[in-house]
Every structure is written in structure tokens, then in C-alpha cells.
Motif scaffolding. Structure first.
Motif, mmCIF file in Angstrom:
data_model
loop_
_atom_site.group_PDB
_atom_site.id
_atom_site.type_symbol
_atom_site.label_atom_id
_atom_site.label_comp_id
_atom_site.label_asym_id
_atom_site.label_seq_id
_atom_site.Cartn_x
_atom_site.Cartn_y
_atom_site.Cartn_z
ATOM 1 N N SER A 25 0.854 -1.183 0.000
ATOM 2 C CA SER A 25 0.000 0.000 0.000
ATOM 3 C C SER A 25 0.892 1.235 0.000
ATOM 4 O O SER A 25 1.686 1.426 0.920
ATOM 5 C CB SER A 25 -0.900 0.004 1.236
ATOM 6 O OG SER A 25 -1.507 1.269 1.377
ATOM 7 N N GLN A 26 0.764 2.068 -1.016
ATOM 8 C CA GLN A 26 1.545 3.301 -1.059
ATOM 9 C C GLN A 26 0.934 4.363 -0.157
ATOM 10 O O GLN A 26 1.509 5.423 0.046
ATOM 11 C CB GLN A 26 1.681 3.801 -2.494
ATOM 12 C CG GLN A 26 2.584 2.939 -3.352
ATOM 13 C CD GLN A 26 4.001 2.825 -2.790
ATOM 14 O OE1 GLN A 26 4.629 3.814 -2.395
ATOM 15 N NE2 GLN A 26 4.513 1.605 -2.741
ATOM 16 N N ALA A 27 -0.231 4.081 0.425
ATOM 17 C CA ALA A 27 -0.834 5.001 1.392
ATOM 18 C C ALA A 27 -0.264 4.760 2.784
ATOM 19 O O ALA A 27 -0.012 5.696 3.534
ATOM 20 C CB ALA A 27 -2.346 4.840 1.410
ATOM 21 N N THR A 28 -0.071 3.482 3.155
ATOM 22 C CA THR A 28 0.386 3.152 4.515
ATOM 23 C C THR A 28 1.779 2.538 4.555
ATOM 24 O O THR A 28 2.419 2.520 5.586
ATOM 25 C CB THR A 28 -0.566 2.149 5.178
ATOM 26 O OG1 THR A 28 -0.527 0.921 4.437
ATOM 27 C CG2 THR A 28 -1.983 2.684 5.236
ATOM 28 N N GLY A 29 2.241 1.986 3.432
ATOM 29 C CA GLY A 29 3.519 1.289 3.408
ATOM 30 C C GLY A 29 3.408 -0.169 3.803
ATOM 31 O O GLY A 29 4.395 -0.901 3.763
ATOM 32 N N ASN A 30 2.222 -0.626 4.186
ATOM 33 C CA ASN A 30 2.040 -2.012 4.615
ATOM 34 C C ASN A 30 2.267 -2.978 3.456
ATOM 35 O O ASN A 30 1.871 -2.718 2.328
ATOM 36 C CB ASN A 30 0.630 -2.245 5.159
ATOM 37 C CG ASN A 30 0.391 -1.505 6.453
ATOM 38 O OD1 ASN A 30 1.313 -1.083 7.126
ATOM 39 N ND2 ASN A 30 -0.865 -1.354 6.804
ATOM 40 N N LEU A 31 2.880 -4.112 3.785
ATOM 41 C CA LEU A 31 3.071 -5.197 2.829
ATOM 42 C C LEU A 31 2.038 -6.267 3.126
ATOM 43 O O LEU A 31 1.902 -6.697 4.275
ATOM 44 C CB LEU A 31 4.483 -5.782 2.957
ATOM 45 C CG LEU A 31 4.758 -7.075 2.191
ATOM 46 C CD1 LEU A 31 4.679 -6.844 0.688
ATOM 47 C CD2 LEU A 31 6.121 -7.633 2.588
ATOM 48 N N TYR A 32 1.302 -6.696 2.111
ATOM 49 C CA TYR A 32 0.299 -7.742 2.264
ATOM 50 C C TYR A 32 0.734 -8.954 1.447
ATOM 51 O O TYR A 32 1.114 -8.797 0.278
ATOM 52 C CB TYR A 32 -1.071 -7.256 1.778
ATOM 53 C CG TYR A 32 -1.583 -6.071 2.557
ATOM 54 C CD1 TYR A 32 -2.300 -6.259 3.729
ATOM 55 C CD2 TYR A 32 -1.332 -4.778 2.140
ATOM 56 C CE1 TYR A 32 -2.765 -5.170 4.460
ATOM 57 C CE2 TYR A 32 -1.792 -3.691 2.867
ATOM 58 C CZ TYR A 32 -2.504 -3.893 4.018
ATOM 59 O OH TYR A 32 -2.960 -2.824 4.735
ATOM 60 N N LEU A 33 0.681 -10.133 2.058
ATOM 61 C CA LEU A 33 0.997 -11.374 1.369
ATOM 62 C C LEU A 33 -0.229 -12.267 1.378
ATOM 63 O O LEU A 33 -0.814 -12.497 2.435
ATOM 64 C CB LEU A 33 2.133 -12.130 2.070
ATOM 65 C CG LEU A 33 3.546 -11.622 1.832
ATOM 66 C CD1 LEU A 33 3.889 -10.527 2.793
ATOM 67 C CD2 LEU A 33 4.505 -12.774 1.967
ATOM 68 N N ALA A 34 -0.609 -12.775 0.222
ATOM 69 C CA ALA A 34 -1.731 -13.705 0.129
ATOM 70 C C ALA A 34 -1.167 -15.115 0.040
ATOM 71 O O ALA A 34 -0.226 -15.374 -0.709
ATOM 72 C CB ALA A 34 -2.564 -13.393 -1.112
ATOM 73 N N LYS A 35 -1.721 -16.013 0.822
ATOM 74 C CA LYS A 35 -1.350 -17.428 0.815
ATOM 75 C C LYS A 35 0.165 -17.616 0.972
ATOM 76 O O LYS A 35 0.877 -17.886 0.013
ATOM 77 C CB LYS A 35 -1.837 -18.127 -0.447
ATOM 78 C CG LYS A 35 -1.779 -19.629 -0.323
ATOM 79 C CD LYS A 35 -2.443 -20.291 -1.500
ATOM 80 C CE LYS A 35 -2.554 -21.758 -1.309
ATOM 81 N NZ LYS A 35 -1.377 -22.533 -1.431
ATOM 82 N N VAL A 36 0.626 -17.467 2.179
ATOM 83 C CA VAL A 36 2.057 -17.596 2.483
ATOM 84 C C VAL A 36 2.551 -18.989 2.104
ATOM 85 O O VAL A 36 1.915 -19.997 2.393
ATOM 86 C CB VAL A 36 2.321 -17.311 3.979
ATOM 87 C CG1 VAL A 36 3.762 -17.590 4.334
ATOM 88 C CG2 VAL A 36 1.957 -15.876 4.313
ATOM 89 N N GLU A 37 3.687 -19.026 1.441
ATOM 90 C CA GLU A 37 4.319 -20.271 0.996
ATOM 91 C C GLU A 37 5.659 -20.430 1.713
ATOM 92 O O GLU A 37 6.208 -19.457 2.230
ATOM 93 C CB GLU A 37 4.540 -20.229 -0.519
ATOM 94 C CG GLU A 37 3.272 -20.093 -1.340
ATOM 95 C CD GLU A 37 2.421 -21.357 -1.345
ATOM 96 O OE1 GLU A 37 2.895 -22.415 -0.894
ATOM 97 O OE2 GLU A 37 1.270 -21.273 -1.802
ATOM 98 N N PRO A 38 6.210 -21.651 1.736
ATOM 99 C CA PRO A 38 7.500 -21.867 2.419
ATOM 100 C C PRO A 38 8.622 -20.956 1.915
ATOM 101 O O PRO A 38 9.485 -20.541 2.692
ATOM 102 C CB PRO A 38 7.814 -23.336 2.135
ATOM 103 C CG PRO A 38 6.479 -23.974 1.937
ATOM 104 C CD PRO A 38 5.627 -22.920 1.267
ATOM 105 N N TRP A 39 8.603 -20.601 0.639
ATOM 106 C CA TRP A 39 9.666 -19.741 0.107
ATOM 107 C C TRP A 39 9.493 -18.275 0.492
ATOM 108 O O TRP A 39 10.342 -17.448 0.194
ATOM 109 C CB TRP A 39 9.791 -19.891 -1.410
ATOM 110 C CG TRP A 39 8.517 -19.710 -2.161
ATOM 111 C CD1 TRP A 39 7.953 -18.533 -2.549
ATOM 112 C CD2 TRP A 39 7.635 -20.735 -2.593
ATOM 113 N NE1 TRP A 39 6.764 -18.756 -3.201
ATOM 114 C CE2 TRP A 39 6.544 -20.109 -3.248
ATOM 115 C CE3 TRP A 39 7.625 -22.121 -2.498
ATOM 116 C CZ2 TRP A 39 5.486 -20.806 -3.805
ATOM 117 C CZ3 TRP A 39 6.568 -22.816 -3.052
ATOM 118 C CH2 TRP A 39 5.525 -22.170 -3.688
#
Length: 104
Positions: A25-39
């Protein structure tokens, strides 16, 4: 205003164009990950830059690890929706509504 956010994964800049599971998000800087994988396991560092100030700052690395037991306990994913009851827009204008499901 004027801030730009980038995330570094294990000392390499994340290429979000190549990965549809990640969003910054360029508004908050938060990183969102969908469906975390081992890598996805590793260290994540946020970098914030300001073109106007010609400066860049880095946060401390945050480690992402996977739980082996599959139990999330207090970190179970939950969905929170906080929209106003009514959203007003002028005819012909654009409206953007966002919805996120967050979990740790």
C-alpha cells in the motif's frame, strides 16, 4: 505525501510486478501477502524514500517464519470491514472501495 515505500526480502528488493500474491500500500507502506508459501520465509525490511527531501530510511528487518503445528491461536485470520454507511460520489467521477482480509 511524497513518500514511496519499498520492501526488501532477504537483501533483495521485492519485484511486485512479478508476484500477484504481494501488494504494498503506497498510502500506509504495509506489505500484504496472500497465501504464504514456504519460500516466503525470511527477513523483510521496509524502505521509505522521499524524492522532495532526497532521503531514504530503512526499518529493522522483520522475520517471517512458518508454524509447524498449523495452530494460529490468537493470530487466527479475521475479516474486519469498516466502511461508512453511505459513500457519496459525483456523477462521472471514480470511486475506489478497498477490502482486505488480514491474518498473521
Amino acid at each position: 505525501p511524497g513518500l514511496s515505500y519499498t520492501w526488501i526480502f532477504n537483501n533483495n528488493t521485492l519485484d511486485l510486478q512479478e508476484d500477484s500474491r504481494r501488494f504494498v500500500s503506497q498510502a500506509t507502506g504495509n506489505l500484504y501477502l496472500a497465501k504464504v508459501e514456504p519460500w516466503d520465509v525470511g527477513n523483510y525490511t521496509c524502505a521509505v524514500s522521499s524524492a522532495a527531501a532526497q532521503r531514504r530510511a530503512w526499518g529493522t528487518p522483520t522475520a517471517l517464519t512458518l508454524r509447524g503445528d498449523g495452530v494460529m491461536g490468537e493470530y487466527e485470520p479475521k475479516i474486519e470491514v469498516r466502511f461508512p454507511e453511505t459513500t457519496y460520489a459525483a456523477k462521472g467521477s471514480s470511486v475506489r472501495l478497498e477490502c482486505f482480509a488480514l491474518g498473521k
